[in-house]
Write a protein that holds these residues in place. Structure first.
Motif, mmCIF file in Angstrom:
data_model
loop_
_atom_site.group_PDB
_atom_site.id
_atom_site.type_symbol
_atom_site.label_atom_id
_atom_site.label_comp_id
_atom_site.label_asym_id
_atom_site.label_seq_id
_atom_site.Cartn_x
_atom_site.Cartn_y
_atom_site.Cartn_z
ATOM 1 N N ALA A 266 -10.662 -1.261 -3.692
ATOM 2 C CA ALA A 266 -9.557 -1.868 -2.947
ATOM 3 C C ALA A 266 -9.482 -1.315 -1.530
ATOM 4 N N TYR A 267 -9.761 -0.018 -1.370
ATOM 5 C CA TYR A 267 -9.765 0.592 -0.035
ATOM 6 C C TYR A 267 -10.870 -0.020 0.823
ATOM 7 N N ALA A 268 -12.067 -0.164 0.230
ATOM 8 C CA ALA A 268 -13.193 -0.749 0.967
ATOM 9 C C ALA A 268 -12.892 -2.189 1.369
ATOM 10 N N ALA A 269 -12.150 -2.897 0.523
ATOM 11 C CA ALA A 269 -11.809 -4.291 0.808
ATOM 12 C C ALA A 269 -10.625 -4.416 1.760
ATOM 13 N N GLY A 270 -9.936 -3.295 2.019
ATOM 14 C CA GLY A 270 -8.782 -3.329 2.918
ATOM 15 C C GLY A 270 -7.543 -3.946 2.304
ATOM 16 N N THR A 271 -7.414 -3.880 0.964
ATOM 17 C CA THR A 271 -6.285 -4.537 0.294
ATOM 18 C C THR A 271 -5.204 -3.563 -0.168
ATOM 19 N N LEU A 272 -5.379 -2.262 0.056
ATOM 20 C CA LEU A 272 -4.359 -1.299 -0.349
ATOM 21 C C LEU A 272 -3.195 -1.284 0.638
ATOM 22 N N PRO A 273 -1.976 -1.034 0.164
ATOM 23 C CA PRO A 273 -0.873 -0.784 1.098
ATOM 24 C C PRO A 273 -1.213 0.407 1.994
ATOM 25 N N GLU A 274 -0.628 0.441 3.165
ATOM 26 C CA GLU A 274 -0.984 1.469 4.152
ATOM 27 C C GLU A 274 -0.805 2.889 3.615
ATOM 28 N N ALA A 275 0.278 3.142 2.854
ATOM 29 C CA ALA A 275 0.532 4.484 2.340
ATOM 30 C C ALA A 275 -0.579 4.939 1.404
ATOM 31 N N PHE A 276 -1.024 4.060 0.502
ATOM 32 C CA PHE A 276 -2.106 4.413 -0.412
ATOM 33 C C PHE A 276 -3.436 4.535 0.328
ATOM 34 N N SER A 277 -3.637 3.671 1.304
ATOM 35 C CA SER A 277 -4.842 3.757 2.129
ATOM 36 C C SER A 277 -4.926 5.110 2.822
ATOM 37 N N LEU A 278 -3.785 5.634 3.279
ATOM 38 C CA LEU A 278 -3.767 6.931 3.939
ATOM 39 C C LEU A 278 -4.176 8.045 2.983
ATOM 40 N N ALA B 94 1.837 12.497 -0.731
ATOM 41 C CA ALA B 94 2.146 11.608 -1.851
ATOM 42 C C ALA B 94 2.465 10.210 -1.347
ATOM 43 N N ALA B 95 1.975 9.209 -2.072
ATOM 44 C CA ALA B 95 2.292 7.809 -1.789
ATOM 45 C C ALA B 95 2.851 7.189 -3.064
ATOM 46 N N THR B 96 3.961 6.474 -2.936
ATOM 47 C CA THR B 96 4.614 5.887 -4.101
ATOM 48 C C THR B 96 4.990 4.435 -3.835
ATOM 49 N N GLU B 97 4.962 3.638 -4.911
ATOM 50 C CA GLU B 97 5.342 2.223 -4.816
ATOM 51 C C GLU B 97 6.852 2.029 -4.900
ATOM 52 N N GLY B 98 7.537 2.910 -5.570
ATOM 53 C CA GLY B 98 8.984 2.771 -5.748
ATOM 54 C C GLY B 98 9.625 4.132 -5.869
#
Length: 221
Positions: free
Chosen positions: A18-30, A199-203
């Motif tokens: 997902a990172y390689a495809a550029g589809t992660l939210p910015e926080a998770f990408s970081l 840390a990166a969180t969705e909620g």
């Protein structure tokens, strides 16, 4: 000379893809980019995925375009906000405590972090990312524990310095813990050193005791 600690907990193949495809939210990408800057094995795997994507693009058949297509694309680019953040954070290896991608967000190393207390000696610094997920630096004093909690979605926690242990395992520098709504844990920093994590969180977290729940609206965790 200090021996570099082996990284035992890595980014999953699904997250790397997902990172390689550029589809992660910015926080998770970081978080992924920060881990890749610390982990040679995952960085090599990510570069391989980038190579595979390039080959697939080369193999795609060409598609005819209307004469006005270029003008339409340029118009959309010009209309986009100038400060729109890229979802995929760049990889940059750094010699400081904070990995290169995190230093880019902070504007420096630890001395540039604007910590805010969340109680019991624990501090945090929320990083400005897109609203699809949140990212924060966490400072946990040696021997201190985070309150017991579960999650509302995925959480990635990357150890930058020190270490922590919970019900599942021990996590040291470069290790990533991947948690979801089925994980219920109490992270405790090692007694030998303070622990700093990204840390990166969705909620919002689901705290078990009433005191952290009471403080939650004010600290934003």
């Amino acid at each position: 000379m200090e021996t570099k600690q082996e990284i035992r907990h890595h980014i999953s193949p699904a997250l790397l893809t997902a990172y390689a495809a550029g589809t992660l939210p910015e926080a998770f990408s970081l978080v992924v980019a920060a881990h890749l800057s610390m982990c040679d094995a995952c960085r090599a795997e990510a570069e391989s995925l980038d190579g595979v994507g390039g080959v697939l693009m080369d193999d795609l058949a060409g598609v005819g375009m209307e004469a006005s297509a270029l003008d339409a694309v340029m118009a959309r680019i010009e209309a986009a906000p100038a400060d729109a953040p890229a979802e995929r954070a760049p990889i940059r290896v750094s010699g400081g405590v904070l990995p290169g991608p995190v230093r880019d967000y902070i504007g420096g190393d630890l001395e540039a972090v604007k910590w805010k207390s969340v109680g019991m000696g624990v501090k945090q610094a929320v990083l400005k990312t897109s609203d699809k997920a949140s990212a924060r630096l966490l400072y946990i004093p040696a021997g201190a524990a985070m309150p017991e909690h579960s999650h509302r979605g995925m959480e990635l926690t990357l150890v930058l310095s020190g270490a922590f242990e919970d019900e599942s395992d021990r996590f040291g520098p470069g290790d990533v813990e991947i948690a979801d709504d089925e994980v219920d844990h109490t992270p405790v920093a090692d007694v030998g050193a303070d622990c700093i994590c990204l840390a990166a969180t969705e909620g919002k977290l689901r705290f078990k005791s009433w005191l952290p729940r009471l403080a939650q609206p004010f600290v934003g965790i």
